[in-house]
Design an enzyme around this catalytic site. Structure first.
Site, PDB file in Angstrom:
ATOM      1  N   ASP A 172      57.811  46.465   3.520  1.00 11.65           N
ATOM      2  CA  ASP A 172      59.017  46.581   2.630  1.00 11.65           C
ATOM      3  C   ASP A 172      59.258  48.051   2.160  1.00 11.65           C
ATOM      4  OD1 ASP A 172      60.997  46.329   1.085  1.00 11.65           O
ATOM      5  OD2 ASP A 172      60.330  44.572   0.067  1.00 11.65           O
ATOM      6  N   HIS A 209      58.761  41.232  -3.703  1.00 11.15           N
ATOM      7  CA  HIS A 209      60.262  40.787  -4.029  1.00 11.15           C
ATOM      8  C   HIS A 209      60.275  39.511  -2.957  1.00 11.15           C
ATOM      9  CE1 HIS A 209      64.471  40.865  -3.169  1.00 11.15           C
ATOM     10  NE2 HIS A 209      64.767  41.663  -4.235  1.00 11.15           N
ATOM     11  N   LYS A 213      70.282  51.391  -1.036  1.00 17.31           N
ATOM     12  CA  LYS A 213      69.462  51.772  -1.929  1.00 17.31           C
ATOM     13  C   LYS A 213      69.146  53.292  -1.887  1.00 17.31           C
ATOM     14  CE  LYS A 213      67.400  47.264  -2.793  1.00 17.31           C
ATOM     15  NZ  LYS A 213      67.592  46.882  -4.151  1.00 17.31           N
ATOM     16  N   CYS A 258      64.092  39.218  -8.760  1.00 16.01           N
ATOM     17  CA  CYS A 258      63.841  38.450  -7.393  1.00 16.01           C
ATOM     18  C   CYS A 258      62.331  38.794  -7.157  1.00 16.01           C
ATOM     19  CB  CYS A 258      64.406  39.228  -6.350  1.00 16.01           C
ATOM     20  SG  CYS A 258      66.287  39.159  -6.550  1.00 16.01           S
ATOM     21  N   GLN A 309      62.265  50.129  -1.933  1.00 20.14           N
ATOM     22  CA  GLN A 309      62.135  50.782  -3.069  1.00 20.14           C
ATOM     23  C   GLN A 309      61.492  52.390  -2.814  1.00 20.14           C
ATOM     24  OE1 GLN A 309      63.965  50.424  -5.750  1.00 20.14           O
ATOM     25  NE2 GLN A 309      64.451  48.225  -5.512  1.00 20.14           N
TER      26      GLN A 309
HETATM   27  N1  PMP Z   1      62.501  44.437  -1.343  1.00 18.70           N
HETATM   28  C1  PMP Z   1      62.522  45.141  -2.577  1.00 18.70           C
HETATM   29  C2  PMP Z   1      61.042  45.705  -2.959  1.00 18.70           C
HETATM   30  C3  PMP Z   1      63.710  45.359  -3.154  1.00 18.70           C
HETATM   31  O1  PMP Z   1      63.756  45.822  -4.528  1.00 18.70           O
HETATM   32  C4  PMP Z   1      64.945  44.716  -2.665  1.00 18.70           C
HETATM   33  C5  PMP Z   1      66.191  44.800  -3.315  1.00 18.70           C
HETATM   34  N2  PMP Z   1      65.862  44.460  -4.698  1.00 18.70           N
HETATM   35  C6  PMP Z   1      64.778  43.910  -1.503  1.00 18.70           C
HETATM   36  C7  PMP Z   1      63.618  43.956  -0.842  1.00 18.70           C
HETATM   37  C8  PMP Z   1      65.931  43.424  -0.728  1.00 18.70           C
HETATM   38  O2  PMP Z   1      66.808  44.511  -0.490  1.00 18.70           O
HETATM   39  P1  PMP Z   1      68.510  43.982  -0.011  1.00 18.70           P
HETATM   40  O3  PMP Z   1      69.014  42.960  -1.004  1.00 18.70           O
HETATM   41  O4  PMP Z   1      69.088  45.199   0.240  1.00 18.70           O
HETATM   42  O5  PMP Z   1      67.977  43.036   1.221  1.00 18.70           O
END
Ligand code: PMP
Length: 407
Positions: A198, A121, A224, A364, A201
């Site tokens: 990270d 991401h 999440k 993203c 997910q």
């Molecule tokens: N990493 C991953 C794999 C994600 O799916 C997301 C959210 N789509 C994020 C990071 C970022 O999370 P946040 O927008 O809550 O900071």
């Protein structure tokens, strides 16, 4: 309570969208909130609101105790060895940027390597890319196998004695694959690097044990996993956190200040400058309690069944391309796909007219889209509260939308 009872505690799941019952299949973007979370937040504001760590009065102690109790809950949730190795941020994004701006800034030098994977991401890519640019370090990318799985042999080649940081998502928000974190941690440590994970997910879908994984940093977002937006978590190994200098300064993070110098508070307060999102943290505590009460077996049983139904349904639809592994065993509860010849936005809009909410776009992860050779995909992602009837309906409506556009 059963899983169905827990579903009933999510008020939004009884609402209608475009006159149709809501079928929410964008859980990878954010999850819905149970009444317990909504009530914990409103109860705090109604009866316990005070700033934390400051007042000597009873109400402040009440707020502080609730806030700090969630730190214990979070530490237990990810099996952190100590409560002070966990601190609250705004989000996964802020947690990852924090590691880049502290550990990264304080250790990376020109010529060093930072290794990421092709499925990251943007929030686990751009902070490292920018750090590499600032420091004249090299950003290297571990490529994927054709089915989207991470290639460990490629990882062993990319992670070298020059590598200082390996940054990797435990579960892809597009392909649904999980990465072999423990093996990557071993590789990183053998070469003298740290591993930053990270977990955005992952944490809502499987138990996480940061000690067993042997990761150096682990980041995730409360929203999440059924908690509120605005609260994130960062875990770090004790020895690493103790050596890092804070990047944000102000109230709450000091133990003594003169005009000349400041003594910082011990960890974790040292890294929580200013008034935190107290109600958000308390809401996160309620979310963790919901997960704990429902239990991983019930959550995983339902999510595996729904993912299998979704994946097989999509694989059996002619004219649909599914990205990522075709085997459910290798799948988190996220499935990305395209309907040949139809723009993903048109598919998502058609589904929305029937009350079915899915994501369309690059998620993203633009470099991953380039790897897949597409500009965008549709993505359906499930949570434990989704039902097999909802997936059936999704597949029926998808077929109708597809036929409408392919006419
Ligand atoms: N990493 C991953 C794999 C994600 O799916 C997301 C959210 N789509 C994020 C990071 C970022 O999370 P946040 O927008 O809550 O900071």
């Amino acid at each position: 309570m059963t899983r169905t009872d827990y579903r009933r505690t999510f008020p939004i799941l009884t609402t209608k969208v475009n006159g149709e019952p809501l079928i929410y299949l964008d859980n990878a973007a954010t999850t819905q909130k149970p009444q317990a979370v909504i009530e914990a937040i409103s109860h705090y504001y109604a009866y316990d609101n005070a700033n934390v760590h400051r007042g000597v009065y009873t109400l402040a102690a009440r707020a502080t105790n609730q806030y700090e109790a969630v730190r214990d809950q979070v530490a237990a949730f990810i099996q952190a060895p100590r409560r002070d190795t966990v601190f609250f941020t705004r989000s996964t994004t802020e947690s990852l940027n924090w590691v880049a701006q502290t550990y990264g800034e304080q250790t990376i030098q020109a010529g060093d390597e930072i290794v990421v994977t092709a499925l990251e991401h943007h929030s686990n890519l751009v902070p490292w890319q920018q750090l590499a640019l600032r420091k004249r370090a090299q950003l290297k990318v571990i490529q994927l196998r054709p089915n989207g799985e991470l290639d460990l042999a490629a990882a062993a080649e990319q992670i070298t004695a020059k590598t200082k940081i390996v940054a990797v998502a435990q579960t892809s928000n597009v392909l649904g694959v999980t990465t072999p974190i423990r093996e990557l941690a071993q590789l990183a440590h053998q070469r003298g690097a740290v591993i930053v994970v990270d977990g955005a997910q992952t944490v809502a879908h499987q138990p996480v044990n940061v000690q067993e994984l042997d990761v150096d940093f682990y980041a995730f977002s409360g929203h999440k996993l059924y908690g509120p937006t605005g609260v994130g978590v960062l875990y770090g190994k004790l020895a690493l956190l103790q050596q890092l200098t804070p990047v944000q300064f102000g109230g709450e993070m000091i133990s003594n200040v003169t005009f000349e110098r400041t003594e910082f508070a011990p960890i974790p307060q040292r890294f929580e400058a200013g008034t935190p999102d107290i109600s958000g943290v308390i809401g996160l505590g309620a979310a963790l309690k919901t997960i704990q009460q429902l239990g991983w077996p019930a959550i995983q049983r339902q999510e595996n069944q729904l993912t299998a139904q979704l994946l097989n349904g999509l694989l059996n639809l002619p004219g649909v391309t599914v990205y990522g592994p075709e085997s459910v065993a290798k799948h988190g509860p996220v499935v990305a796909f395209n309907v040949n010849g139809v723009h993903p936005h048109d598919i998502a809009t058609g589904l929305d007219l029937a009350g079915i909410e899915v994501r369309a776009g690059h998620h993203c992860a633009q470099p991953l889209m380039q790897t897949l050779g597409v500009a965008a995909t549709v993505r359906a992602s499930v949570a434990f509260y989704n039902t097999t009837a909802e997936i059936d309906r999704f597949l029926v409506v998808l077929r109708e939308v597809k036929e409408f556009f392919q006419q």
